[in-house]
Design a protein around this motif. Sequence first.
Motif, PDB file in Angstrom:
ATOM      1  N   ARG A   1       9.834  20.770 -69.228  1.00  0.00           N
ATOM      2  CA  ARG A   1      10.240  20.856 -67.824  1.00  0.00           C
ATOM      3  C   ARG A   1      11.593  20.434 -67.860  1.00  0.00           C
ATOM      4  O   ARG A   1      12.362  20.903 -66.935  1.00  0.00           O
ATOM      5  N   LEU A   2      11.961  19.272 -68.490  1.00  0.00           N
ATOM      6  CA  LEU A   2      13.269  18.734 -68.652  1.00  0.00           C
ATOM      7  C   LEU A   2      14.338  19.707 -69.073  1.00  0.00           C
ATOM      8  O   LEU A   2      15.511  19.849 -68.401  1.00  0.00           O
ATOM      9  N   PHE A   3      13.936  20.372 -70.137  1.00  0.00           N
ATOM     10  CA  PHE A   3      14.916  21.221 -70.782  1.00  0.00           C
ATOM     11  C   PHE A   3      14.990  22.732 -70.117  1.00  0.00           C
ATOM     12  O   PHE A   3      16.118  23.194 -69.950  1.00  0.00           O
ATOM     13  N   PHE A   4      13.852  23.392 -70.035  1.00  0.00           N
ATOM     14  CA  PHE A   4      13.623  24.749 -69.616  1.00  0.00           C
ATOM     15  C   PHE A   4      13.841  24.806 -67.811  1.00  0.00           C
ATOM     16  O   PHE A   4      14.615  25.401 -67.455  1.00  0.00           O
ATOM     17  N   GLY A   5      13.443  23.760 -67.250  1.00  0.00           N
ATOM     18  CA  GLY A   5      13.405  23.827 -65.746  1.00  0.00           C
ATOM     19  C   GLY A   5      14.868  23.192 -65.385  1.00  0.00           C
ATOM     20  O   GLY A   5      15.718  23.791 -64.459  1.00  0.00           O
ATOM     21  N   ALA A   6      15.264  21.880 -65.790  1.00  0.00           N
ATOM     22  CA  ALA A   6      16.593  21.054 -65.126  1.00  0.00           C
ATOM     23  C   ALA A   6      17.789  21.584 -65.930  1.00  0.00           C
ATOM     24  O   ALA A   6      18.861  22.102 -65.644  1.00  0.00           O
ATOM     25  N   LEU A   7      17.686  21.514 -67.442  1.00  0.00           N
ATOM     26  CA  LEU A   7      18.716  21.699 -68.261  1.00  0.00           C
ATOM     27  C   LEU A   7      19.258  23.313 -68.084  1.00  0.00           C
ATOM     28  O   LEU A   7      20.583  23.655 -67.963  1.00  0.00           O
ATOM     29  N   CYS A   8      18.189  24.304 -68.060  1.00  0.00           N
ATOM     30  CA  CYS A   8      18.637  25.616 -67.942  1.00  0.00           C
ATOM     31  C   CYS A   8      18.326  26.488 -66.730  1.00  0.00           C
ATOM     32  O   CYS A   8      18.222  27.692 -66.587  1.00  0.00           O
ATOM     33  N   GLY A   9      17.550  25.795 -65.664  1.00  0.00           N
ATOM     34  CA  GLY A   9      17.259  26.320 -64.371  1.00  0.00           C
ATOM     35  C   GLY A   9      16.334  27.495 -64.625  1.00  0.00           C
ATOM     36  O   GLY A   9      16.482  28.457 -63.823  1.00  0.00           O
ATOM     37  N   GLY A  10      15.658  27.557 -65.830  1.00  0.00           N
ATOM     38  CA  GLY A  10      14.593  28.350 -66.003  1.00  0.00           C
ATOM     39  C   GLY A  10      15.163  29.825 -66.419  1.00  0.00           C
ATOM     40  O   GLY A  10      14.570  30.787 -66.153  1.00  0.00           O
TER      41      GLY A  10
ATOM     42  N   VAL B   1      17.242  30.776 -69.285  1.00  0.00           N
ATOM     43  CA  VAL B   1      17.625  30.890 -70.544  1.00  0.00           C
ATOM     44  C   VAL B   1      16.334  30.972 -71.420  1.00  0.00           C
ATOM     45  O   VAL B   1      15.534  30.625 -71.299  1.00  0.00           O
ATOM     46  N   PRO B   2      16.465  32.151 -72.399  1.00  0.00           N
ATOM     47  CA  PRO B   2      15.252  32.831 -73.133  1.00  0.00           C
ATOM     48  C   PRO B   2      14.773  31.353 -73.897  1.00  0.00           C
ATOM     49  O   PRO B   2      15.676  30.496 -74.421  1.00  0.00           O
TER      50      PRO B   2
ATOM     51  N   SER C   1      25.441  33.255 -71.292  1.00  0.00           N
ATOM     52  CA  SER C   1      25.338  32.182 -71.582  1.00  0.00           C
ATOM     53  C   SER C   1      24.975  31.254 -70.223  1.00  0.00           C
ATOM     54  O   SER C   1      25.698  31.776 -69.140  1.00  0.00           O
ATOM     55  N   TYR C   2      24.004  30.634 -70.206  1.00  0.00           N
ATOM     56  CA  TYR C   2      23.859  29.799 -68.968  1.00  0.00           C
ATOM     57  C   TYR C   2      24.672  28.526 -68.786  1.00  0.00           C
ATOM     58  O   TYR C   2      24.984  27.946 -69.533  1.00  0.00           O
ATOM     59  N   VAL C   3      25.594  28.565 -67.600  1.00  0.00           N
ATOM     60  CA  VAL C   3      26.365  27.567 -67.158  1.00  0.00           C
ATOM     61  C   VAL C   3      26.403  27.256 -65.895  1.00  0.00           C
ATOM     62  O   VAL C   3      26.351  28.231 -65.090  1.00  0.00           O
ATOM     63  N   GLU C   4      26.176  25.917 -65.449  1.00  0.00           N
ATOM     64  CA  GLU C   4      26.132  25.639 -64.101  1.00  0.00           C
ATOM     65  C   GLU C   4      27.412  24.709 -63.974  1.00  0.00           C
ATOM     66  O   GLU C   4      27.994  24.400 -64.520  1.00  0.00           O
ATOM     67  N   GLU C   5      27.721  24.912 -62.448  1.00  0.00           N
ATOM     68  CA  GLU C   5      28.877  23.663 -62.120  1.00  0.00           C
ATOM     69  C   GLU C   5      28.351  22.548 -62.435  1.00  0.00           C
ATOM     70  O   GLU C   5      27.420  21.881 -62.164  1.00  0.00           O
ATOM     71  N   GLU C   6      29.271  21.842 -62.755  1.00  0.00           N
ATOM     72  CA  GLU C   6      29.159  20.346 -63.898  1.00  0.00           C
ATOM     73  C   GLU C   6      28.256  19.438 -62.988  1.00  0.00           C
ATOM     74  O   GLU C   6      27.300  18.909 -63.545  1.00  0.00           O
ATOM     75  N   HIS C   7      28.491  18.850 -61.891  1.00  0.00           N
ATOM     76  CA  HIS C   7      28.033  18.181 -60.862  1.00  0.00           C
ATOM     77  C   HIS C   7      26.490  18.463 -60.249  1.00  0.00           C
ATOM     78  O   HIS C   7      25.634  17.727 -60.603  1.00  0.00           O
ATOM     79  N   ASN C   8      26.539  20.061 -60.056  1.00  0.00           N
ATOM     80  CA  ASN C   8      25.150  20.250 -59.948  1.00  0.00           C
ATOM     81  C   ASN C   8      24.284  20.379 -61.266  1.00  0.00           C
ATOM     82  O   ASN C   8      23.202  19.966 -61.087  1.00  0.00           O
ATOM     83  N   TRP C   9      24.737  20.818 -62.264  1.00  0.00           N
ATOM     84  CA  TRP C   9      23.994  20.709 -63.521  1.00  0.00           C
ATOM     85  C   TRP C   9      23.489  19.220 -63.879  1.00  0.00           C
ATOM     86  O   TRP C   9      22.228  19.217 -64.082  1.00  0.00           O
ATOM     87  N   PHE C  10      24.426  18.393 -63.729  1.00  0.00           N
ATOM     88  CA  PHE C  10      24.212  16.868 -64.178  1.00  0.00           C
ATOM     89  C   PHE C  10      23.104  16.480 -63.106  1.00  0.00           C
ATOM     90  O   PHE C  10      22.145  15.893 -63.320  1.00  0.00           O
ATOM     91  N   ARG C  11      23.221  16.829 -61.717  1.00  0.00           N
ATOM     92  CA  ARG C  11      22.359  16.338 -60.717  1.00  0.00           C
ATOM     93  C   ARG C  11      20.951  16.793 -60.816  1.00  0.00           C
ATOM     94  O   ARG C  11      19.977  15.923 -60.895  1.00  0.00           O
ATOM     95  N   ALA C  12      20.563  18.174 -61.281  1.00  0.00           N
ATOM     96  CA  ALA C  12      19.356  18.544 -61.503  1.00  0.00           C
ATOM     97  C   ALA C  12      18.753  17.870 -62.554  1.00  0.00           C
ATOM     98  O   ALA C  12      17.472  17.646 -62.663  1.00  0.00           O
ATOM     99  N   ILE C  13      19.576  17.658 -63.566  1.00  0.00           N
ATOM    100  CA  ILE C  13      18.828  16.969 -65.047  1.00  0.00           C
ATOM    101  C   ILE C  13      18.373  15.525 -64.465  1.00  0.00           C
ATOM    102  O   ILE C  13      17.329  15.155 -64.850  1.00  0.00           O
TER     103      ILE C  13
END
Length: 463
Positions: free
Chosen positions: A321-330, A332-333, A406-418
């Motif tokens: 859940r941490l990696f697939f959901g939060a890190l990659c927003g579901g 990424v393959p 490649s999956y890339v998120e805005e840095e603060h949003n990405w960090f906050r989700a994790i």
Amino acid sequence: LIAGRGIAETSPDTDGCTLDAGWYSFTIPGVPALHIFDTVGLQEPEIGTITSTGAIAKAHKLVETLKKAGGIDLLLFCVRGKRITAALKQTYQLFLVALCGGQVPLAIVVTNLEKEKVMEDWWGRNEEAIRKYEIRSVAHVCITAVPADEEMFVQKREESQRALRKMLLEVLVRSPKASYVEEGTYNCASGEIPGSITNHYFFLLVIPGGRNVVLFGETGAGKSSVINLIAGREIATTSPDTEGCTLDAERYSFTIPGAPALNIFDTVGLQEPELGINTFMGAIAKAHKLVETLKKAGGIDLLLFCVRGGRMTVALKQTYRLFFGALCGGRVPLAIVVTNLELEKVMEDWWGRNEETFQKYEIRPVAHACITAVPADVTMFAQKREESQQVLLKMLLEVLRSPKASYVEEEHNWFRAIVQQLWSFSARRGPAILKRIIIERDISRVLETECGMTRSEAQRLAQ
């Protein structure tokens, strides 16, 4: 130049397919019979499906010819005196690793050096670049092979012939004959061609651009061994799991045939299904560092979920859940690598028995590989290790052959989700309001002192 006369008019490179070969037999003083197979290497660092299909037939023909001739005694790697290219390294891997199993001496012949004042000087300037590409040789010679009628370079041509013959004699005559011959039969008609050459050919199928792979899983799943198996050599000695904090990451960059640049981030997952407050705080700084690193690298192309062949644990599901959901927003393959299956008669059978468990936990991979990554010196599982490497590389390349997105998120949003996902795993004890104030303050401190944020930025993100 070696023969001392014009026996080879044109190299097959001019209109040949990779692994086409011309055969020249002659003698030179000191060597009773010399058979030189002039072969075509790779024209580009990546090949397409059509080129690969043609090359497999050429590989079959070359293997049959070499086997009848008694094997291979020496590889002569001909390099034009200019910059070292990715295609050159891939050609080296194809011939030394796939064709010869890394067991044949290799000598380098650097050509087109007639304009050098001292031809050997080229080697001094370029040896480091050759080593950087992990190209190793037992000998080298720096020469010119200009036609004999080029009068201004006659002296350098004669010098080159002497140097080339001397090197050949030193390598071929002074060491005992130990020709390399690969065992096994090759049946082109059935489409089943065992042996390392055709396996390597599949791995040269085109993958556009470099790829970033995040490897994660439980402690003891053998992630570092999986990296070594992919790389084909020992580059990861210990996984950061042994003494690392959740979301610690170690980056390994290398190439495999078919993927010019592969970056694998070996990350630490959850050790327990619940995070203590100290572990949670430590993971915040690691999450920030990981997000920054992945953003600079260009995002995430693939998640590789490493699972030890055993029961599914709550910690394992939380890590997913941490990696697939939060890190990659579901988005990424995700591929699963099941390890420690060396005692299975057929390793793939494990998946048939356990696939339903993954579905129950809503873990749905796009691909999987059932393998063993036991050390290379455990001889009783050598065949299963080799099979595992082939299965793992084939799976990786099949997944990565799709267009790069490649999956890339805005840095603060990405960090906050994790961090929010990490918080959902933390042990929830104590009065909620008091806990919120303390946690908010502590998070703000970590963001400011360890992540380099300004105080106002840290406080806003902590809230």
